[in-house]
Design a protein around this motif. Structure first.
Motif, PDB file in Angstrom:
ATOM      1  N   LYS A  83      -4.205  -4.881   3.194  1.00  0.00           N
ATOM      2  CA  LYS A  83      -3.582  -4.313   4.392  1.00  0.00           C
ATOM      3  C   LYS A  83      -3.669  -5.297   5.556  1.00  0.00           C
ATOM      4  O   LYS A  83      -2.680  -5.514   6.287  1.00  0.00           O
ATOM      5  N   ASP A  94      -0.511  -6.921   7.499  1.00  0.00           N
ATOM      6  CA  ASP A  94      -0.311  -6.639   8.919  1.00  0.00           C
ATOM      7  C   ASP A  94      -0.281  -7.919   9.744  1.00  0.00           C
ATOM      8  O   ASP A  94       0.550  -8.074  10.651  1.00  0.00           O
ATOM      9  N   GLN A 142       4.862  -0.165   8.843  1.00  0.00           N
ATOM     10  CA  GLN A 142       3.878  -0.290   7.772  1.00  0.00           C
ATOM     11  C   GLN A 142       4.520  -0.166   6.397  1.00  0.00           C
ATOM     12  O   GLN A 142       3.937  -0.590   5.401  1.00  0.00           O
ATOM     13  N   ALA A 143       5.730   0.377   6.323  1.00  0.00           N
ATOM     14  CA  ALA A 143       6.440   0.432   5.043  1.00  0.00           C
ATOM     15  C   ALA A 143       6.706  -0.967   4.499  1.00  0.00           C
ATOM     16  O   ALA A 143       6.842  -1.155   3.281  1.00  0.00           O
ATOM     17  N   ARG A 149       4.675  -3.295   4.321  1.00  0.00           N
ATOM     18  CA  ARG A 149       3.511  -3.789   3.585  1.00  0.00           C
ATOM     19  C   ARG A 149       3.669  -3.595   2.082  1.00  0.00           C
ATOM     20  O   ARG A 149       2.921  -4.183   1.294  1.00  0.00           O
ATOM     21  N   CYS A 150       4.592  -2.763   1.672  1.00  0.00           N
ATOM     22  CA  CYS A 150       4.722  -2.363   0.265  1.00  0.00           C
ATOM     23  C   CYS A 150       4.832  -3.576  -0.659  1.00  0.00           C
ATOM     24  O   CYS A 150       5.601  -4.507  -0.403  1.00  0.00           O
ATOM     25  N   ILE A 153       7.664   5.991  -1.295  1.00  0.00           N
ATOM     26  CA  ILE A 153       7.985   4.779  -0.540  1.00  0.00           C
ATOM     27  C   ILE A 153       9.472   4.723  -0.233  1.00  0.00           C
ATOM     28  O   ILE A 153       9.885   4.267   0.843  1.00  0.00           O
ATOM     29  N   TYR A 177      -0.798   8.092  -0.133  1.00  0.00           N
ATOM     30  CA  TYR A 177      -1.640   7.245   0.713  1.00  0.00           C
ATOM     31  C   TYR A 177      -2.946   6.875   0.009  1.00  0.00           C
ATOM     32  O   TYR A 177      -3.423   5.741   0.101  1.00  0.00           O
ATOM     33  N   CYS A 187      -2.246   3.998  -2.550  1.00  0.00           N
ATOM     34  CA  CYS A 187      -1.539   2.786  -2.105  1.00  0.00           C
ATOM     35  C   CYS A 187      -2.509   1.618  -1.981  1.00  0.00           C
ATOM     36  O   CYS A 187      -3.490   1.699  -1.234  1.00  0.00           O
ATOM     37  N   ILE A 246      -0.654   2.094   2.986  1.00  0.00           N
ATOM     38  CA  ILE A 246       0.465   2.588   3.793  1.00  0.00           C
ATOM     39  C   ILE A 246       0.299   4.091   3.974  1.00  0.00           C
ATOM     40  O   ILE A 246       0.218   4.837   3.001  1.00  0.00           O
ATOM     41  N   ILE A 260       1.942   6.857   4.199  1.00  0.00           N
ATOM     42  CA  ILE A 260       3.291   7.382   3.994  1.00  0.00           C
ATOM     43  C   ILE A 260       3.479   8.737   4.668  1.00  0.00           C
ATOM     44  O   ILE A 260       4.521   8.963   5.307  1.00  0.00           O
TER      45      ILE A 260
END
Length: 499
Positions: A57, A61, A324-325, A327-328, A357, A387, A390, A394, A396
């Protein structure tokens, strides 16, 4: 995004049809339960899984906050290694770039160009196969599940296992009926044993690999420090696509970049366990520019092109909650634990990105102007299982609620660098009116008390279903019973004097 998957009904309508298909539900239930059970065991082996998750994460980010810098660094590194970088603002531009590159590989006017592909969701997102077909270029999927989808004139329904909605008997029927139209036909008397099906696919694809001059790939990660592309796959088809053709074109979303080669250490551990429940991916292919093909006797493509795709990603990046989507890492773990996806499958989402997602990524990349995109943020129970699994944390459910607010109220969004206001979605007028009425009621305690007393006295007249627009809410749930008295009344009677 292109309109490849658009024109479909809103999620509730598509889901209503899907849940009536008992074969589909059985296939999904068996597959998702098997994958998620294996994943649970694989993750339990890692004592530091929570720290790996937090590290992934943090890396993502950090990269998104400095995406402009790392993309420039990536371009410089790829160019220095002998590759060529192209920038595509949207799907149409990306398709034009790829078509021009394929045509530039030569061939007579009567010879049809062909390309082989290793699974890339970015090319599905932009509708590349359809664009190539319209330009007279044949594109052949080489991933087994993607091949099944293509031969069956179908659409993918899962990020990791696009043909998850098909069982072995259905796959055998597709191979027997369609392989001959695309190349080498399926063997006579083909059965539904997985080994037979895999061998039929291997023989069918072998001639494609040996004949194709151009390959199109995606990438799981791009390393800004070195210009290295990374592809994870399980069958070896990616290795064939990335080494045999003379020209390699990689279409990759700009969010797939990571700063350093060392950062891959995190995702080499978390992605295989979260996706295929394996400790290590069977095939992890990395290449930098032209690699060894620069030499006279080298292997690999003699030309490498990287198409960096935006297609709504910078607009998504501008949203502090929704970003943050990006980051997938496309592991599909959220699909395998989602109770909604398990019952309706991926087609109901009307996007190449199904499941939880997809419910947050599609409406951000495409906007919420269409009926189906406006419905996707509601395609969830908000149970939070997505969540929890993940690997890059994320949240979600948080993004789903955020997008529901955008859909219901409308509001400003960024489109191509311009701040515009989106009209509130149709069908939410009653909801907005109810929220305004609730606000007025809660702001006036006297009116609230009067309303509570009225509901208590009229509780026996409570309908089981709401009328008008509210009826949809009670189609699948009963209206709660009204209590005989409010909490305020109970408190005044039981505790009022002592208070």
């Amino acid at each position: 995004m292109t309109g490849t998957f658009m024109g479909m009904p809103a999620f509730p309508d598509a889901a209503r049809e899907a849940v009536r298909d008992r074969v589909l539900r059985a296939n999904l239930r068996h597959a998702t339960h098997t994958i998620r059970d294996k994943r649970t065991r694989a993750v339990a082996e890692m004592a530091d899984w929570d720290r790996l998750r937090a590290a992934g994460k943090a890396v993502k980010d950090h990269t998104l906050r400095h995406l402009d810098r790392y993309l420039i660094q990536l371009e410089e590194a790829v160019t220095a290694a002998g590759g060529t970088v192209h920038w595509a603002a949207d799907a149409d531009e990306a398709n034009r770039i790829v078509i021009a590159l394929v045509r530039a590989t030569g061939g007579s006017d009567t010879e049809r160009h062909e390309v082989v592909k290793v699974k890339s969701m970015a090319t599905q997102e932009i509708g590349l196969n359809e664009a190539l077909e319209a330009a007279g270029i044949a594109a052949y999927e080489t991933d087994l599940a993607e091949l099944i989808v293509q031969l069956g004139h179908d659409r993918p329904s899962h990020i990791l296992v696009p043909a998850i909605h098909r069982n072995r008997a259905e796959i055998r029927d597709v191979f027997a009926a369609e392989m001959g139209h695309w190349g080498r036909p399926a063997p006579d008397g083909l059965g539904d044993d997985p080994r037979e099906l895999a061998e039929a696919a291997r023989l069918h694809l072998r001639e494609k690999f040996l004949r194709a001059k151009v390959a199109v790939s995606g990438a799981n990660f791009m390393v800004a420090e070195t210009g290295t592309m990374v592809v994870f796959e399980s069958e070896g088809n990616g290795r064939m696509c990335l080494t045999l053709p003379e020209t390699l074109i990689s279409v990759v979303g700009i969010e797939k970049v990571v700063p350093t080669f060392r950062d891959l250490e995190i995702f080499l551990q978390t992605l295989p366990r979260s996706s295929t429940a394996e400790r290590m991916n069977p095939y992890t292919t990395m290449w930098t520019g032209l690699g060894p093909s620069k030499g006279a006797d080298g292997d690999g493509p003699s030309a490498f092109h990287l198409v960096l795709l935006d297609n709504g990603r910078t607009d998504t990046l501008a949203d502090p909650v929704g970003r943050q989507a990006l980051r997938c890492i496309r592991c599909s773990a959220c699909l395998n634990v989602c109770p909604v996806y398990e019952r309706v499958g991926g087609h109901a989402y009307g996007s190449v990105y199904p499941g939880p997602i997809g419910a947050i990524l599609g409406p951000q990349l495409r906007g919420t102007g269409s009926e189906i995109d406006a419905s996707l943020p509601y395609a969830s129970t908000l149970c939070g299982a997505c969540y929890e699994v993940c690997p890059v944390a994320i949240d979600i459910p948080e993004v789903l609620v955020h997008l529901r607010e955008r859909v219901a109220q409308g509001g400003p969004v960024t489109r191509e660098g311009i701040r515009v206001r989106i009209r509130p979605a149709r069908g939410h007028t009653a909801e907005r009116a109810a929220m305004r009425a609730a606000r007025l009621l809660l702001e006036h305690p006297g009116a609230l008390r009067a309303g509570e007393r009225l509901l208590a006295r009229a509780r026996r007249l409570r309908p089981r279903r709401l009328p008008g627009p509210g009826r949809a809410w009670t189609d699948s749930r009963e209206l709660p019973e009204f209590p005989a008295e409010s909490f305020r009344t109970w408190w005044d009677r039981e505790r009022g004097e002592r208070a």
